[in-house]
Design an enzyme around this catalytic site. Sequence first.
Site, PDB file in Angstrom:
ATOM      1  N   GLY A  93      -6.119 -18.286  93.923  1.00 25.94           N
ATOM      2  CA  GLY A  93      -6.618 -18.790  95.374  1.00 25.94           C
ATOM      3  C   GLY A  93      -5.540 -17.964  96.276  1.00 25.94           C
ATOM      4  CB  THR A 140     -12.482 -22.450 115.705  1.00 23.85           C
ATOM      5  OG1 THR A 140     -11.919 -21.354 116.367  1.00 23.85           O
ATOM      6  CG2 THR A 140     -12.415 -23.667 116.553  1.00 23.85           C
ATOM      7  CE  LYS A 169      -3.786 -13.107 110.571  1.00 17.12           C
ATOM      8  NZ  LYS A 169      -4.310 -14.371 110.094  1.00 17.12           N
ATOM      9  CD  GLU A 179      -9.686 -15.075 102.857  1.00 16.00           C
ATOM     10  OE1 GLU A 179     -10.954 -14.937 103.255  1.00 16.00           O
ATOM     11  OE2 GLU A 179      -8.689 -14.787 103.498  1.00 16.00           O
ATOM     12  CE  LYS A 221      -0.671 -12.249 108.998  1.00 12.92           C
ATOM     13  NZ  LYS A 221      -0.649 -12.220 107.583  1.00 12.92           N
ATOM     14  N   GLY A 230       0.135 -20.965 102.459  1.00 13.72           N
ATOM     15  CA  GLY A 230      -0.580 -22.265 102.170  1.00 13.72           C
ATOM     16  C   GLY A 230      -0.891 -22.934 103.452  1.00 13.72           C
ATOM     17  CG  ASP A 266      -3.608 -10.336 107.166  1.00 14.20           C
ATOM     18  OD1 ASP A 266      -4.139 -11.442 107.874  1.00 14.20           O
ATOM     19  OD2 ASP A 266      -2.710 -10.510 106.667  1.00 14.20           O
ATOM     20  N   GLY A 273       2.389 -17.244 109.551  1.00 14.06           N
ATOM     21  CA  GLY A 273       2.458 -18.411 109.423  1.00 14.06           C
ATOM     22  C   GLY A 273       3.773 -18.985 109.552  1.00 14.06           C
TER      23      GLY A 273
END
Lengths: 348, 348
Positions: free
Chosen positions: B205, B94, B123, B208, B223, B320, B219, B152
């Site tokens: 892309g 989600t 996260k 964002e 992490k 990706g 971000d 990822g």
Amino acid sequence: MRIAIIGYGGVGRAFVRLIIDKKDELYKEGINPIVKYVLGSKGGVYDKEGIDIEKFIDFPSNKSICEYPEIGSKSITFDTVLKNKDVDIVIEMTPTNLETGEPGLNYIRRSLENGIHVITSNKAPILLAYKKLYQIALENKVQLGIGCTTGGALPSINGGIIDLAGANINSIEGILNGTTNYILEEMDRSKIEYPEALKKAQKLGIAETNPTLDVEGWDTATKLLILTNVLMNENKTIEDIDVKGITSIKLSDIEELSKKDKKYKLIGRTTILAGKIKMTVGPEIVGSDNLLYNVNGKDKVVKYTSDTLGDLTIIGGASGVIPAAASILRDLINIHRGYKYIRGIRDE
Amino acid sequence: MRIAIIGYGGVGRAFVRLIIDKKDELYKEGINPIVKYVLGSKGGVYDKEGIDIEKFIDFPSNKSICEYPEIGSKSITFDTVLKNKDVDIVIEMTPTNLETGEPGLNYIRRSLENGIHVITSNKAPILLAYKKLYQIALENKVQLGIGCTTGGALPSINGGIIDLAGANINSIEGILNGTTNYILEEMDRSKIEYPEALKKAQKLGIAETNPTLDVEGWDTATKLLILTNVLMNENKTIEDIDVKGITSIKLSDIEELSKKDKKYKLIGRTTILAGKIKMTVGPEIVGSDNLLYNVNGKDKVVKYTSDTLGDLTIIGGASGVIPAAASILRDLINIHRGYKYIRGIRDE
């Protein structure tokens, strides 16, 4: 965890020292290591309650361990281990014999057949008989830890099995031998020819007295072969690899490259060309924009390309007996945690 | 393996596609994936015999999945999953809400409490409540796969838990955000200022529309925090990190560095100074002899230093939805193999 140690050289001693030093960490993992056997070439030590390793570690290394007071004996051998059936795991650290794999191959095979986990630091049995040993481990529902055989502390096998789980590995590339990497760097840094750099490495204990296996590329080839067979599910032999060493590289070649921000690196490489596996070991020219360019000194690197998880490059692998012992301990902890050292081979 | 998928956005769809494409590989691992539920925000799809995913994957992505013929319904929710008790694993994907962690946190907690394994790409719940969730997983003898939350495809969590098993991690350092790494490289390569490079990244892309979390360093901080708490057994919060972004870096700064073979990299760093943890995120100057210098574009890297296994640097992490989905599949395979996602926490 009841342990038999076979082979008590430098790595064996470092391993015993490590399980003393890492007692608290092992406790946190739920592991209580009980070393029941330590076997040398002329006999061994056995205590069914567990050897007092904090005392044992101080026994002089120039004496044969079968002379160890009270519990040392020439009659304690690998057969004793199998007869008593009182260990969970065998740590096999006998000397490497690339022709026959013995005596390690026999110890590993019979341990697995008797339902005992095995961790080995011995490249030869894995090189010569991995598929067969793996099958025996599978049938007997035990694990075969081989992390130490392909770069010691460098988690090359883990990287391929665990970190690329579910992805197809399309190629393997690596600087897998620290000795040759050191020699090439030393030629460049100190502006000396190969024989002089080799002598320096030998003086520092980085190269062996007989350096052939390292400098002619055979150590790299051995590691590449294990990685290829295990991770790409192949059944290749050392004859399938085109192997070149670093002995004919001249200082002038290195100096010429250096002007263009390039270096020689001894690279092992497995690729698939038109559906066919191709394996080579040899000096390759690497530019300063390549990740491998900065892997210097005794460091090692392995790079995988995969279909769904992209490229994965792992750099590390501190050299010496402590990291080698620590890589055996890593396998031991992961086996205890329940991890299966398999990759894409149906076991149900 | 009976699966419930919660969240059916880009990664969710890529994950379903992947288990179709990787059917043979999963079979070899002994895994027969049966997707029983796919839940979106307005309802879901349920088939107790397993959804025909090869048909389901073609359902138009602009329609709500609760309109899926016959087995789609607004009344199929997470409560249905818990009531029916017919899955082994929940894949939680989600949207991330860094303030509350919801709704993912609730889904993860209740799944674990009900004895269901969880893999999450989210996260926020891991950031806000990892210790508690881990404890619940432990009590219920299930696993919590979080590999996708810290880069990822980059196996940063695996590297710390598995590849450094038995070693103490003394420091963590990394380029953990591909977007900022791309922007910094693009400024250098195309000789453009930050706002222009950002626009380019947005067009491709890579960044964002609202890039704040990436470019202001949050971000990376998230992490780093997860890695630090999980691997160094800490209980830090985001307020404990000194965070700087890349928005004030000028092209002239980069050009000046470039002349000296140096670059800016946005680095997250955890170190221990005099027994105290120190965490920072910010642009750092990296020379061409540093392994991080050549980690370019959208690539990521994490470097650990340890006591017994030396330094370990892991570079990779293709960006990706496919690599993200593949990192979830990696956790699924490793959980099936029996691997426990623990590090040095006694569970017996």
